[in-house]
Design a protein around this motif. Structure first.
Motif, short mmCIF file in Angstrom:
data_model
loop_
_atom_site.label_atom_id
_atom_site.label_comp_id
_atom_site.label_asym_id
_atom_site.label_seq_id
_atom_site.Cartn_x
_atom_site.Cartn_y
_atom_site.Cartn_z
N THR A 143 1.95 1.87 -7.11
CA THR A 143 0.58 2.35 -6.89
C THR A 143 -0.28 1.28 -6.22
O THR A 143 -0.98 1.55 -5.23
CB THR A 143 -0.06 2.77 -8.23
OG1 THR A 143 0.69 3.87 -8.77
CG2 THR A 143 -1.50 3.19 -8.04
N VAL A 144 -0.22 0.06 -6.75
CA VAL A 144 -1.03 -1.03 -6.22
C VAL A 144 -0.64 -1.37 -4.79
O VAL A 144 -1.49 -1.56 -3.90
CB VAL A 144 -0.91 -2.26 -7.14
CG1 VAL A 144 -1.47 -3.51 -6.46
CG2 VAL A 144 -1.62 -2.00 -8.46
N ILE A 145 0.66 -1.46 -4.54
CA ILE A 145 1.13 -1.82 -3.20
C ILE A 145 0.71 -0.78 -2.18
O ILE A 145 0.24 -1.11 -1.08
CB ILE A 145 2.67 -2.00 -3.22
CG1 ILE A 145 3.02 -3.27 -4.00
CG2 ILE A 145 3.24 -2.06 -1.81
CD1 ILE A 145 4.48 -3.40 -4.36
N ARG A 146 0.85 0.50 -2.52
CA ARG A 146 0.44 1.54 -1.59
C ARG A 146 -1.06 1.45 -1.30
O ARG A 146 -1.50 1.64 -0.15
CB ARG A 146 0.79 2.92 -2.15
CG ARG A 146 0.52 4.05 -1.15
CD ARG A 146 0.81 5.41 -1.74
NE ARG A 146 2.24 5.66 -1.87
CZ ARG A 146 2.89 5.70 -3.02
NH1 ARG A 146 2.26 5.47 -4.16
NH2 ARG A 146 4.18 5.96 -3.05
N ARG A 147 -1.87 1.18 -2.32
CA ARG A 147 -3.31 1.05 -2.10
C ARG A 147 -3.64 -0.12 -1.17
O ARG A 147 -4.49 0.00 -0.28
CB ARG A 147 -4.04 0.87 -3.44
CG ARG A 147 -4.01 2.09 -4.35
CD ARG A 147 -4.90 1.88 -5.56
NE ARG A 147 -6.32 1.85 -5.18
CZ ARG A 147 -7.31 1.60 -6.04
NH1 ARG A 147 -7.03 1.32 -7.32
NH2 ARG A 147 -8.57 1.60 -5.63
N LEU A 148 -2.95 -1.23 -1.36
CA LEU A 148 -3.20 -2.39 -0.50
C LEU A 148 -2.81 -2.11 0.95
O LEU A 148 -3.40 -2.64 1.88
CB LEU A 148 -2.44 -3.61 -1.03
CG LEU A 148 -3.07 -4.26 -2.27
CD1 LEU A 148 -2.06 -5.13 -2.99
CD2 LEU A 148 -4.29 -5.10 -1.86
N GLN A 175 3.60 0.40 10.29
CA GLN A 175 3.92 1.80 10.00
C GLN A 175 2.80 2.46 9.21
O GLN A 175 2.30 1.89 8.25
CB GLN A 175 5.24 1.88 9.23
CG GLN A 175 6.42 1.32 10.00
CD GLN A 175 7.70 1.37 9.19
OE1 GLN A 175 8.40 2.38 9.16
NE2 GLN A 175 8.03 0.26 8.54
N ARG A 176 2.43 3.65 9.63
CA ARG A 176 1.37 4.38 8.96
C ARG A 176 1.90 5.70 8.41
O ARG A 176 2.69 6.37 9.08
CB ARG A 176 0.22 4.64 9.94
CG ARG A 176 -0.42 3.36 10.49
CD ARG A 176 -1.02 2.51 9.37
NE ARG A 176 -1.52 1.22 9.86
CZ ARG A 176 -2.77 1.03 10.29
NH1 ARG A 176 -3.61 2.05 10.32
NH2 ARG A 176 -3.15 -0.15 10.70
N PRO A 177 1.48 6.11 7.22
CA PRO A 177 0.48 5.41 6.41
C PRO A 177 0.99 4.12 5.78
O PRO A 177 0.20 3.26 5.41
CB PRO A 177 0.13 6.45 5.34
CG PRO A 177 1.36 7.28 5.20
CD PRO A 177 1.93 7.36 6.59
N HIS A 178 2.33 3.99 5.67
CA HIS A 178 2.90 2.75 5.12
C HIS A 178 4.40 2.79 5.33
O HIS A 178 4.97 3.86 5.63
CB HIS A 178 2.57 2.59 3.64
CG HIS A 178 2.95 3.76 2.78
ND1 HIS A 178 4.27 4.05 2.45
CD2 HIS A 178 2.21 4.75 2.20
CE1 HIS A 178 4.32 5.12 1.69
NE2 HIS A 178 3.09 5.58 1.53
N PRO A 179 5.10 1.67 5.19
CA PRO A 179 6.57 1.69 5.29
C PRO A 179 7.18 2.62 4.25
O PRO A 179 6.64 2.77 3.15
CB PRO A 179 6.96 0.22 5.02
CG PRO A 179 5.74 -0.57 5.37
CD PRO A 179 4.58 0.31 4.98
N PRO A 180 8.32 3.24 4.58
CA PRO A 180 9.00 4.08 3.59
C PRO A 180 9.31 3.27 2.33
O PRO A 180 9.72 2.11 2.41
CB PRO A 180 10.29 4.50 4.30
CG PRO A 180 9.99 4.35 5.76
CD PRO A 180 9.03 3.21 5.87
#
Length: 288
Positions: A143-148, A175-180
């Protein structure tokens, strides 16, 4: 059926940097090999217990800078080793260095019953929490990593295991929204975290019946939280035998028949000359 992607894994222990460089550069030039992986241990878990081993993220960044095409990652990062906000920054750096080729692998960490893995915690002054705490920490870390990676303003996080004040990630990953997010593990508790957070689930191969039952359990957990199980790619790590390629091909066939579309082939060291080409010709092409 969707296409199967094949990759290689080179455990960075009992081997020199030039050999790892050689294999990754060769694989980068072979289209049949789509991804490459290291692991995340601080002391050897096989062979000479006092032998050489490289830190995974540092080595991954170096290899990312020397390759152009391969997707790459750690299979998988131990969430026990690094605070999640620090890990988010490290992963972002590798995604930038690689031009957006990172697959972010993460897991609970070393199995408590593996003595060669367990010793690396005391040797590096790291706490080894009980499994329940470690699984809860993994879910919170995701959760925290995705938010950052995604939020545009600083934030506070007051969780059971992670407390942050004014947390902010800049730059963001390419990569958006974030890396897999690739989560590895087989326990039922970890599979619940997979259902909630993962884009890819990886499991070590072996007993194919157990692997299939774990995949079915993941399907059930996804359904319970209203997620389509098909949105999680099934990945499997299979050991390679240079002397018995037919046995490896058989294991690949069992896994793909069971719905695993992401296959990671673990290469034992020392690596033969031309090993990446051998993988493509002997294991990937006959299995395609």
């Amino acid at each position: 059926m969707s296409q199967v992607s094949f990759g290689i894994a080179t455990a960075p222990m009992q081997v020199g940097y030039p050999d790892l460089q050689r294999v990754w550069r060769e694989a980068d030039a072979i289209p049949e090999i789509e991804h490459a992986w290291l692991f995340d241990h601080l002391m050897p878990i096989g062979g000479d217990p006092d032998g050489p081993i490289f830190e995974g993220w540092t080595l991954l960044s170096a290899l990312a800078a020397q390759t152009e095409r391969l997707r790459l990652g750690l299979l998988v990062t131990s969430n026990r080793f690094r605070p999640p906000a620090m890990l988010a920054k490290i992963a972002t750096t590798v995604d930038v260095v690689s031009g957006g080729r990172l697959d972010f692998g993460i897991g609970v960490g070393s199995r408590p019953g593996h003595p060669l893995a367990r010793r690396e915690y005391e040797a590096h002054g790291l706490p080894f929490h009980d499994t329940k705490t470690a699984v809860e920490s993994l879910a919170e870390a995701c959760t925290v990593i995705r938010r950052l990676w995604t939020e545009d303003e600083p934030f506070d996080h007051e969780g059971a295991h992670v407390r942050l004040s004014g947390a902010f990630g800049n730059p963001k990953p390419v990569q958006r929204p974030h890396p897999p997010i690739v989560i590895g593990g087989r326990s039922s508790a970890t599979l619940r975290v997979v259902a909630e957070h993962a884009d890819v689930w990886n499991i070590p191969g072996g007993d194919i019946e157990d692997v299939v039952s774990r995949s079915a359990l993941l399907d059930r957990y996804c359904t319970e939280i209203g997620r389509d199980p098909a949105t999680i790619t099934r990945s499997i790590h299979l050991g390679v035998s240079y002397d018995r390629p037919a046995a490896t091909r058989e294991a690949i066939a069992e896994a793909t028949d069971a719905g695993f579309r992401h296959v990671v082939l673990g290469l034992p060291s020392p690596y033969p000359v031309g090993v990446a080409k051998w993988v493509a010709e002997e294991l990937v092409s006959p299995s395609a």
